[in-house]
Design an enzyme around this catalytic site. Sequence first.
Site, mmCIF file in Angstrom:
data_model
loop_
_atom_site.group_PDB
_atom_site.id
_atom_site.type_symbol
_atom_site.label_atom_id
_atom_site.label_comp_id
_atom_site.label_asym_id
_atom_site.label_seq_id
_atom_site.Cartn_x
_atom_site.Cartn_y
_atom_site.Cartn_z
ATOM 1 C CB CYS A 101 69.542 29.553 97.271
ATOM 2 S SG CYS A 101 70.870 28.812 96.324
ATOM 3 C CG HIS A 125 66.033 27.933 95.923
ATOM 4 N ND1 HIS A 125 66.529 28.632 94.842
ATOM 5 C CD2 HIS A 125 67.041 27.119 96.348
ATOM 6 C CE1 HIS A 125 67.783 28.267 94.640
ATOM 7 N NE2 HIS A 125 68.116 27.353 95.524
ATOM 8 C CG ASN A 162 70.175 26.479 92.459
ATOM 9 O OD1 ASN A 162 69.795 27.659 92.462
ATOM 10 N ND2 ASN A 162 70.605 25.860 93.543
HETATM 11 O O1 UT7 Z 1 70.544 25.911 96.305
HETATM 12 C C1 UT7 Z 1 71.552 25.900 97.224
HETATM 13 C C2 UT7 Z 1 71.451 24.766 98.124
HETATM 14 N N1 UT7 Z 1 71.860 23.566 97.462
HETATM 15 C C3 UT7 Z 1 71.064 22.535 97.457
HETATM 16 O O2 UT7 Z 1 69.952 22.576 97.945
HETATM 17 C C4 UT7 Z 1 71.606 21.248 96.865
HETATM 18 C C5 UT7 Z 1 71.344 20.141 97.824
HETATM 19 N N2 UT7 Z 1 71.901 18.835 97.421
HETATM 20 C C6 UT7 Z 1 71.388 18.127 96.398
HETATM 21 O O3 UT7 Z 1 70.546 18.585 95.670
HETATM 22 C C7 UT7 Z 1 71.836 16.699 96.282
HETATM 23 O O4 UT7 Z 1 72.607 16.358 97.397
HETATM 24 C C8 UT7 Z 1 72.649 16.366 95.002
HETATM 25 C C9 UT7 Z 1 71.764 16.453 93.791
HETATM 26 C C10 UT7 Z 1 73.820 17.330 94.885
HETATM 27 C C11 UT7 Z 1 73.174 14.918 95.100
HETATM 28 O O5 UT7 Z 1 72.106 14.031 95.311
HETATM 29 P P1 UT7 Z 1 72.150 13.008 96.529
HETATM 30 O O6 UT7 Z 1 70.929 12.174 96.491
HETATM 31 O O7 UT7 Z 1 72.395 13.779 97.779
HETATM 32 O O8 UT7 Z 1 73.415 12.201 96.211
HETATM 33 P P2 UT7 Z 1 73.556 10.636 96.234
HETATM 34 O O9 UT7 Z 1 73.906 10.230 97.629
HETATM 35 O O10 UT7 Z 1 72.396 9.964 95.605
HETATM 36 O O11 UT7 Z 1 74.756 10.426 95.265
HETATM 37 C C12 UT7 Z 1 76.040 10.755 95.609
HETATM 38 C C13 UT7 Z 1 76.881 9.946 94.667
HETATM 39 C C14 UT7 Z 1 78.340 10.111 94.913
HETATM 40 O O12 UT7 Z 1 78.998 8.887 94.593
HETATM 41 P P3 UT7 Z 1 79.436 7.857 95.742
HETATM 42 O O13 UT7 Z 1 80.364 8.619 96.607
HETATM 43 O O14 UT7 Z 1 78.158 7.465 96.425
HETATM 44 O O15 UT7 Z 1 80.066 6.756 94.964
HETATM 45 C C15 UT7 Z 1 78.741 11.111 93.894
HETATM 46 O O16 UT7 Z 1 80.092 11.022 93.514
HETATM 47 O O17 UT7 Z 1 76.633 10.395 93.327
HETATM 48 C C16 UT7 Z 1 77.854 10.769 92.729
HETATM 49 N N3 UT7 Z 1 77.620 11.890 91.864
HETATM 50 C C17 UT7 Z 1 77.313 11.819 90.556
HETATM 51 N N4 UT7 Z 1 77.140 10.770 89.743
HETATM 52 C C18 UT7 Z 1 76.820 11.043 88.449
HETATM 53 C C19 UT7 Z 1 77.658 13.197 92.221
HETATM 54 N N5 UT7 Z 1 77.394 13.981 91.169
HETATM 55 C C20 UT7 Z 1 77.180 13.129 90.121
HETATM 56 C C21 UT7 Z 1 76.856 13.341 88.774
HETATM 57 N N6 UT7 Z 1 76.693 12.280 87.974
HETATM 58 N N7 UT7 Z 1 76.716 14.588 88.271
#
Ligand code: UT7
Length: 328
Positions: A115, A255, A285
């Site tokens: 990225c 980004h 992204n």
């Molecule tokens: O560009 C390259 C670098 N990459 C990045 O910068 C990405 C960085 N990471 C992120 O943007 C975020 O971590 C995410 C958008 C991927 C996730 O957001 P988050 O606030 O870190 O996650 P969260 O803790 O709020 O949610 C995680 C939960 C998990 O469930 P449990 O284990 O807490 O029950 C996931 O299974 O959300 C669940 N989850 C989803 N739920 C509904 C993960 N993906 C989804 C989804 N829909 N698509």
Amino acid sequence: MRLRAAITGVHGYVPEDVLTNADLEKIVDTNDEWITSRTGIKQRHILKGEGLGTSFMAAEAVRGLLKKTSIDPKEVDLVICATVTPDYLFPSTANLVCTQVGIPSVGSFDILAACSGFIYALSVGAQFIEAGTYKKVIVIGGDKMSSIIDYTDRTTCVLFGDGAGAVMLEPTTEENGLMDFLLHSDGTGENHLIMKGGGSKNPASHQTIDNRWHYISQEGPQVFKFAVTKMADAAAEIMNRNHLTGDDVTWLVPHQANKRIIDATANRMEIGPEKVMMNIQNYGNTTAGTIPLCLFDYESQLKKGDNLILAAFGGGFTWGSAFLKWAY
Ligand code: UT7
């Protein structure tokens, strides 16, 4: 007199097909509210059509760039393409783009910094201009992320889209162009963001396919923790060493991985949302494509002398920033 590398044109390309949050709700267990509140993404563009890779989108962007800058393909001295989704491991995507757009036998190569790829490629391209070696360097950032996305994995498939952008770099003796840049990396990021299969460590095999190793694998929340600090750090560091305050910055060009990471970077820079380029809602992204696509979408609002801070974080880990004075 000091030569600087100025961006003298930008063009972008995203494919026609759109994958909305509502479409994804039909494929995996997700919903528009989760995606929008966690990331800011509403839709992404997907390149469909057999045999079309990243070079197709990059070539579209470069054709548009050559047209609007009125530069003949024969005048171009060098082409650099940042991508993690090259058409092939080799030949490089930059080689293929040159042939597709009629740029004859000049040096061309790819850069892999995920990225942060566009900031890396921009700073490399600028070296050739600043040294006086070349006068017209094309820098491309583009990715067909849909080619490495597992559409059964809701944690990654909602995040990424396809697209490419390209800029023309030319020398200037005016006080504009690329003023400064910072590049960083940390290979321990392999544990959190990786495509494990297809390289020399795990060449393609039945096992790598069964293990789903030809898809991107990301521990999202772990990557988020690094990204949210490192992208803001990179922006703050380049502002400090160029004695810039939030008031001096005309635009943050971040980004586009996650709106919350972008907001945190803007807060750290003490700038308001009106100064932040944002198109993540439309494209998701696009990895190396995000920053040139932002420049392309906002081009009509840019003025000569505007201070732009580019900032990115991604796989590797890699991160970096650039301070640009807009040149036209
Ligand atoms: O560009 C390259 C670098 N990459 C990045 O910068 C990405 C960085 N990471 C992120 O943007 C975020 O971590 C995410 C958008 C991927 C996730 O957001 P988050 O606030 O870190 O996650 P969260 O803790 O709020 O949610 C995680 C939960 C998990 O469930 P449990 O284990 O807490 O029950 C996931 O299974 O959300 C669940 N989850 C989803 N739920 C509904 C993960 N993906 C989804 C989804 N829909 N698509």
